[in-house]
Design a protein around this motif. Structure first.
Motif, PDB file in Angstrom:
ATOM      1  N   VAL A  20       0.846  -1.206   0.000  1.00 24.67           N
ATOM      2  CA  VAL A  20       0.000   0.000   0.000  1.00 24.67           C
ATOM      3  C   VAL A  20       0.877   1.249   0.000  1.00 24.67           C
ATOM      4  O   VAL A  20       0.650   2.201  -0.765  1.00 24.67           O
ATOM      5  CB  VAL A  20      -0.965  -0.012   1.211  1.00 24.67           C
ATOM      6  CG1 VAL A  20      -1.641   1.352   1.372  1.00 24.67           C
ATOM      7  CG2 VAL A  20      -2.013  -1.093   1.051  1.00 24.67           C
ATOM      8  N   ILE A  21       1.929   1.247   0.846  1.00 23.24           N
ATOM      9  CA  ILE A  21       2.808   2.426   0.924  1.00 23.24           C
ATOM     10  C   ILE A  21       3.519   2.636  -0.416  1.00 23.24           C
ATOM     11  O   ILE A  21       3.619   3.756  -0.913  1.00 23.24           O
ATOM     12  CB  ILE A  21       3.834   2.261   2.077  1.00 23.24           C
ATOM     13  CG1 ILE A  21       3.107   2.345   3.423  1.00 23.24           C
ATOM     14  CG2 ILE A  21       4.929   3.338   2.005  1.00 23.24           C
ATOM     15  CD1 ILE A  21       3.928   1.899   4.609  1.00 23.24           C
TER      16      ILE A  21
ATOM     17  N   ALA B 139       1.163   4.064  -2.801  1.00 22.69           N
ATOM     18  CA  ALA B 139       0.853   5.445  -2.429  1.00 22.69           C
ATOM     19  C   ALA B 139       1.950   6.389  -2.924  1.00 22.69           C
ATOM     20  O   ALA B 139       1.676   7.510  -3.353  1.00 22.69           O
ATOM     21  CB  ALA B 139       0.700   5.559  -0.913  1.00 22.69           C
TER      22      ALA B 139
ATOM     23  N   PHE C 102      -3.246   7.090  -6.409  1.00 21.13           N
ATOM     24  CA  PHE C 102      -3.664   5.915  -5.628  1.00 21.13           C
ATOM     25  C   PHE C 102      -4.393   6.308  -4.350  1.00 21.13           C
ATOM     26  O   PHE C 102      -5.389   5.705  -3.971  1.00 21.13           O
ATOM     27  CB  PHE C 102      -2.440   5.046  -5.301  1.00 21.13           C
ATOM     28  CG  PHE C 102      -2.755   3.823  -4.487  1.00 21.13           C
ATOM     29  CD1 PHE C 102      -3.294   2.700  -5.089  1.00 21.13           C
ATOM     30  CD2 PHE C 102      -2.530   3.795  -3.115  1.00 21.13           C
ATOM     31  CE1 PHE C 102      -3.607   1.568  -4.344  1.00 21.13           C
ATOM     32  CE2 PHE C 102      -2.841   2.673  -2.364  1.00 21.13           C
ATOM     33  CZ  PHE C 102      -3.375   1.568  -2.985  1.00 21.13           C
ATOM     34  N   THR C 103      -3.875   7.350  -3.671  1.00 21.73           N
ATOM     35  CA  THR C 103      -4.448   7.713  -2.366  1.00 21.73           C
ATOM     36  C   THR C 103      -5.601   8.699  -2.465  1.00 21.73           C
ATOM     37  O   THR C 103      -6.117   9.125  -1.440  1.00 21.73           O
ATOM     38  CB  THR C 103      -3.360   8.318  -1.456  1.00 21.73           C
ATOM     39  OG1 THR C 103      -2.671   9.317  -2.214  1.00 21.73           O
ATOM     40  CG2 THR C 103      -2.387   7.268  -0.969  1.00 21.73           C
ATOM     41  N   SER C 104      -5.992   9.068  -3.682  1.00 24.36           N
ATOM     42  CA  SER C 104      -7.115  10.007  -3.781  1.00 24.36           C
ATOM     43  C   SER C 104      -8.370   9.331  -3.238  1.00 24.36           C
ATOM     44  O   SER C 104      -8.552   8.123  -3.416  1.00 24.36           O
ATOM     45  CB  SER C 104      -7.338  10.430  -5.234  1.00 24.36           C
ATOM     46  OG  SER C 104      -7.903   9.359  -5.958  1.00 24.36           O
ATOM     47  N   PRO C 105      -9.202  10.105  -2.514  1.00 22.30           N
ATOM     48  CA  PRO C 105     -10.403   9.492  -1.919  1.00 22.30           C
ATOM     49  C   PRO C 105     -11.247   8.754  -2.964  1.00 22.30           C
ATOM     50  O   PRO C 105     -11.801   7.694  -2.699  1.00 22.30           O
ATOM     51  CB  PRO C 105     -11.178  10.690  -1.353  1.00 22.30           C
ATOM     52  CG  PRO C 105     -10.182  11.783  -1.229  1.00 22.30           C
ATOM     53  CD  PRO C 105      -9.113  11.551  -2.245  1.00 22.30           C
TER      54      PRO C 105
ATOM     55  N   ASN D  57     -10.228   7.196  -5.639  1.00 21.21           N
ATOM     56  CA  ASN D  57      -9.630   5.908  -5.974  1.00 21.21           C
ATOM     57  C   ASN D  57      -9.782   4.910  -4.830  1.00 21.21           C
ATOM     58  O   ASN D  57     -10.032   3.721  -5.054  1.00 21.21           O
ATOM     59  CB  ASN D  57      -8.156   6.076  -6.341  1.00 21.21           C
ATOM     60  CG  ASN D  57      -7.583   4.797  -6.925  1.00 21.21           C
ATOM     61  OD1 ASN D  57      -8.110   4.267  -7.899  1.00 21.21           O
ATOM     62  ND2 ASN D  57      -6.553   4.270  -6.298  1.00 21.21           N
ATOM     63  N   LEU D  58      -9.625   5.406  -3.592  1.00 18.37           N
ATOM     64  CA  LEU D  58      -9.753   4.491  -2.440  1.00 18.37           C
ATOM     65  C   LEU D  58     -11.171   3.925  -2.380  1.00 18.37           C
ATOM     66  O   LEU D  58     -11.372   2.737  -2.094  1.00 18.37           O
ATOM     67  CB  LEU D  58      -9.391   5.222  -1.144  1.00 18.37           C
ATOM     68  CG  LEU D  58      -7.908   5.627  -1.034  1.00 18.37           C
ATOM     69  CD1 LEU D  58      -7.655   6.394   0.253  1.00 18.37           C
ATOM     70  CD2 LEU D  58      -6.994   4.400  -1.088  1.00 18.37           C
TER      71      LEU D  58
ATOM     72  N   VAL E 175      -6.501  -4.023  -4.096  1.00 16.36           N
ATOM     73  CA  VAL E 175      -5.405  -3.045  -4.116  1.00 16.36           C
ATOM     74  C   VAL E 175      -4.390  -3.417  -5.194  1.00 16.36           C
ATOM     75  O   VAL E 175      -3.899  -2.569  -5.934  1.00 16.36           O
ATOM     76  CB  VAL E 175      -4.722  -2.973  -2.726  1.00 16.36           C
ATOM     77  CG1 VAL E 175      -3.334  -2.360  -2.824  1.00 16.36           C
ATOM     78  CG2 VAL E 175      -5.575  -2.170  -1.769  1.00 16.36           C
TER      79      VAL E 175
ATOM     80  N   GLY F  44      -3.574  -0.960  -8.109  1.00 17.37           N
ATOM     81  CA  GLY F  44      -2.233  -0.376  -8.103  1.00 17.37           C
ATOM     82  C   GLY F  44      -1.457  -0.714  -9.366  1.00 17.37           C
ATOM     83  O   GLY F  44      -0.764   0.133  -9.918  1.00 17.37           O
TER      84      GLY F  44
END
Lengths: 332, 333
Positions: free
Chosen positions: A37-38, A41, A47-50, A52-53, A296, A300
């Motif tokens: 995940v990191i 990110a 990837f970390t945009s709300p 996309n999450l 993920v 990703g």
């Protein structure tokens, strides 16, 4: 004298090393998940945009809910694929339920009747699994394989292998509705996960189901009617297939062929989920994490521009590693 | 009389001029050197397991990369749910344009609308939808009518046809099927066997072989069965093999696309493969990419672009089948 003192010490040492390796694998699984995940990110734009999450949760919902069904079967029957229980029919069952729902909707029966009929169909297929496994004592692997074919065949009969488009205001809300910035599909995943975690980890019913799956004879000796619990586990898996089929139809605006192809990712999520639990047992929380993990990865990879052809292969390698590690740790 | 002659000549001249203009337009598009440097283009396809799909997919990617674009190419492996998830993530990636190729329109349409709602220009390959700026395809109206008329000619305008009709939800298939039915309205002595057959994916050839076998058993040599039709030519490969294996010479198979294996069968005088309309999928893919480039460089793009297709039958196969045969190489079509 020396031996009597040494023996328990030796066993304790063995137990400790066993526990340690389990702990290492569990922490390793969490670390791998967190690491990936990191990495995404940092490396994958957006990837970390709300948005996309939420997408990831939405994309994992159908897989996760069906994997919950298999997880409950695992809990009630043990995870040993050869001797324990398994539900190979769940994906085909969801396809059949989606077909029942779509056909009834096309004939003008409306959402209420069609949804009830779809879920009832799923539960009947679950009952059939229970009948084959508990009453007829057929090996679960073969019994549910046969039921899978029955479900897939019935789906073909109903749909004639065509796409059946369906539209309704309810489906529109499920597919595209949002509440507090989170989509309806994601809400379904969250609410059902919480309910199941409570029902299986904290209610007496859940504990008894774990007892039945953990040690069948001991549970029976303690007065639990084990057969009923195994039946219930399969019927519940069918229920999940029915519920999820409505979500599938809403997402695709149709009943389509090919739902049965989801079987492998579903089994992967349910098996992978055990790595996230303390004692390598199936849990809803573990399966939830595993389904998100698979979601993920696909998301990703796409964001990183890695060919979609790699996704299935890498998923397979990860599953193989995890299953190998788990069985190795269990042997310890 | 003179007046009429002049009018005819005038029409002829106008027609020649129009043709010349059309050719010039195609040439202009072919020669297009619009750059896509610095642009990110998403390409999403339902699957690439068939010759047509793979060639069109490759055509798009090759042309986009030649024009300097960064391509996000996504193959859904013939799975609707995967394609929807890929499109959903693609929207989050906010590319400069998205190219979508084939798939079930009922499943896709709400998601194609989401692409345009997100302000991303959408282009399609072989998929007509109101949400796309341009659809690059063959003229499927012509293809459907031409193949149907060839079949009528071969049948002597009477007899029975077995029709594979499993993909009404794929727009190009629906057009070809509708055109067949339209042509059949003029030939009352031709009957479509009911119920119609269902072509499937995967196992298309095997299933078509077995379905055709059943049809041949039910409809013997005296039944009047003369043709098997499908909106593409993978089922007709199985159908032709079944007809051959049954030793029947009274039935022929007809399809569309130009899969090298089926073109080879049509070119073989002893094969029951009757005719095929061969398309140029690689060129269709390249043309779609050029349309994206033109649009992103500020040019007007028409709602559809047709790339020509060729009817190959037993009579003309020797002259026209060459570029579509297996040994012609992948990039040729």
């Amino acid at each position: 004298m020396t031996t009597t003192i040494d023996a328990p010490n030796g066993r304790e040492g063995q137990l400790n090393s066993g526990n340690l390796s389990k702990l290492a694998i569990r922490l390793g699984a969490f670390a791998a998940f967190a690491g990936i995940v990191i990495y995404f990110a940092i490396a994958a734009r957006g990837f970390t945009s709300p948005f996309n999450l939420t997408n990831i949760v939405e994309q994992s919902t159908i897989l996760g809910l069906l994997a919950f069904g298999v997880t409950v079967v695992f809990i009630g029957t043990g995870t040993d694929v050869q001797r324990g229980g398994i539900d190979l029919s769940i994906a085909a069952n969801a396809g059949l339920c989606a077909a029942v729902y779509a056909v009834l909707m096309r004939q003008g029966f409306g959402d209420a009747v069609s949804i009830v009929a779809a879920i009832a169909t799923g539960m009947i297929i679950g009952l059939l699994n229970g009948l084959a496994v508990v009453t007829l004592r057929i090996i679960p692997l073969l019994a549910t394989l046969a039921v899978m074919n029955i479900a897939a065949g019935l789906e073909l009969v109903l749909t004639e292998n065509t796409v059946i488009p369906v539209q309704s205001p309810l489906l529109q809300v499920i597919a595209f509705g949002r509440f507090l910035g989170i989509s309806t599909l994601a809400w379904c995943f969250i609410v059902i996960s919480v309910l199941l975690i409570w029902a299986l980890q904290y209610s007496p019913l859940g504990l008894r189901l774990y007892a039945v799956g953990g040690h069948h004879e001991a549970a029976r000796a303690a007065g639990i009617r084990t057969g009923r619990y195994v039946y219930a586990a399969y019927i519940f898996a069918g229920f999940m297939a029915g519920v999820t089929s409505i979500l599938i139809v809403s997402r695709l605006s149709a009943s389509t062929t090919g739902t049965g192809l989801m079987l492998l990712p579903i089994l992967a999520a349910a098996l992978l989920g055990t790595v996230f639990s303390r004692r390598f047992i199936p849990t809803i929380g573990g399966t939830l994490l595993a389904a998100l993990f698979i979601g993920v990865l696909a998301n990703g990879f796409q964001l990183l521009g890695i060919s979609s052809y790699w996704v299935a292969g890498v998923q397979g390698v990860l599953i193989l590693c995890v299953v190998a590690m788990t069985s190795f740790a269990k042997r310890d | 009389m003179h007046q009429r002659r002049y009018t005819t000549l005038g029409m002829l001249a106008a027609s020649v001029a129009l043709n010349a203009m059309a050719t010039a337009m195609v040439n202009a598009q072919e020669a297009s050197t619009h750059s896509l440097e610095g642009k990110v283009i998403g390409v999403t396809v339902i699957g690439t397991d068939h010759h047509w799909d793979l060639m069109a997919y490759r055509g798009q990617i090759d042309q986009l990369e030649e024009l300097g674009a960064e391509v996000i190419a996504l193959d859904a492996g013939r799975n609707d749910q995967t394609q929807i998830s890929q499109i959903q993530t693609l929207i989050a990636q906010q590319p400069d344009a998205i190219l979508e190729q084939l798939g079930n329109i009922d499943v896709l349409d709400p998601w194609l609308q989401r692409i345009t709602d997100a302000g991303i220009p959408l282009f399609t390959v072989d998929t007509s939808t109101p949400h796309a700026i341009n659809n690059t395809t063959s003229n499927n109206y012509n293809i459907g009518a031409e193949l149907a008329l060839q079949m009528m000619q071969d049948m002597g305008a009477e007899g029975k046809i077995a029709v594979f009709n499993g993909f009404q939800s794929v727009p190009v298939c629906k057009i070809r099927y509708d055109q067949l039915m339209y042509v059949l309205e003029s030939y009352p002595n031709v009957e479509v066997i009911q119920p119609e057959l269902r072509d499937v994916i995967p196992n298309t050839v095997q299933q078509a072989y077995s379905d055709t076998n059943d049809v041949l058993t039910q409809h013997g040599p005296d039944s009047g069965l003369k043709a098997i039709w499908a909106c593409w030519d993978v089922p007709t490969i199985g159908a032709s093999q079944a007809i051959s294996d049954a030793g029947r010479t009274d039935v022929k198979a007809y399809g569309v696309d130009g899969s090298p294996e089926f073109v080879e069968m049509v070119a073989d005088p002893d094969s029951p493969a009757g005719a095929v309309v061969a398309q140029q999928p690689y060129e269709i893919g390249r043309q779609a990419a050029r349309n994206v480039a033109a649009y992103l460089n500020g040019e007007d793009v028409p709602p559809f672009t047709f790339v020509s297709a060729v009817l190959i039958n037993k009579q003309n196969a020797g002259e026209v089948a060459g570029p579509f045969l297996p040994q012609a190489g992948d990039g040729a079509q």
